[in-house]
Design a protein around this motif. Sequence first.
Motif: not given
Length: 169
Positions: A12-14, A56-58, A78-80, A116-118, A132-134
């Motif tokens: 829900g960030k956006s 994308f990360r760059e 973005g989530g990453g 649209d979420r690859p 991993k991200r939590q």
Amino acid sequence: MKIVLIGFMGSGKSSVGKLLSKKLDMEFVEMDQLILKDSNRESIREIFKKDGENKFRELEKKVAESLANKKNAVISTGGGVVINEINIDNLKKAGVIIYLETNFDKVKERLEGVNDRPLFQDKEGAVLLYKKRQPLYNEFAQVTIRTDGFKIEQVVDEIIKNLELIHTS
Ligand code: S3P
């Protein structure tokens, strides 16, 4: 002041960021939109498909850098974004990092049918990513707000309450 929202896809960030910026009369900045602008592609999905995740990360890193001195804005990441700690170092300058915490089932429910979420196309991979991200979201957040089971307005009010606490303590 700068408010930076972090959290997994579908947290829900956006939507929270848009309403929060309106209520606080601040600019709303969506990192994915800036990345898209710099990419010459039509969509985030296309960047992943044609240029790959590394590209994308760059782009994400450059955008985070460009926002280091941003003021009076609510930034939806973005989530990453947490994968590269340097992004957080840049974003947190004169800002507060807020983690929107949402359980995986809720995320799945919200992203059902969204294509649209690859990184959410393969559900098993997405669970692993979530796990991993939590710890990273927890490590970098100054404030954590639960979003599952709450309306956008409630989440926004909770954030404002917490910001007031930070400023009075
Ligand atoms: C990503 C999340 C997406 C977008 C890209 C990568 C990720 O943003 O930046 O697809 O690595 O989690 P949202 O968190 O807004 O979905």
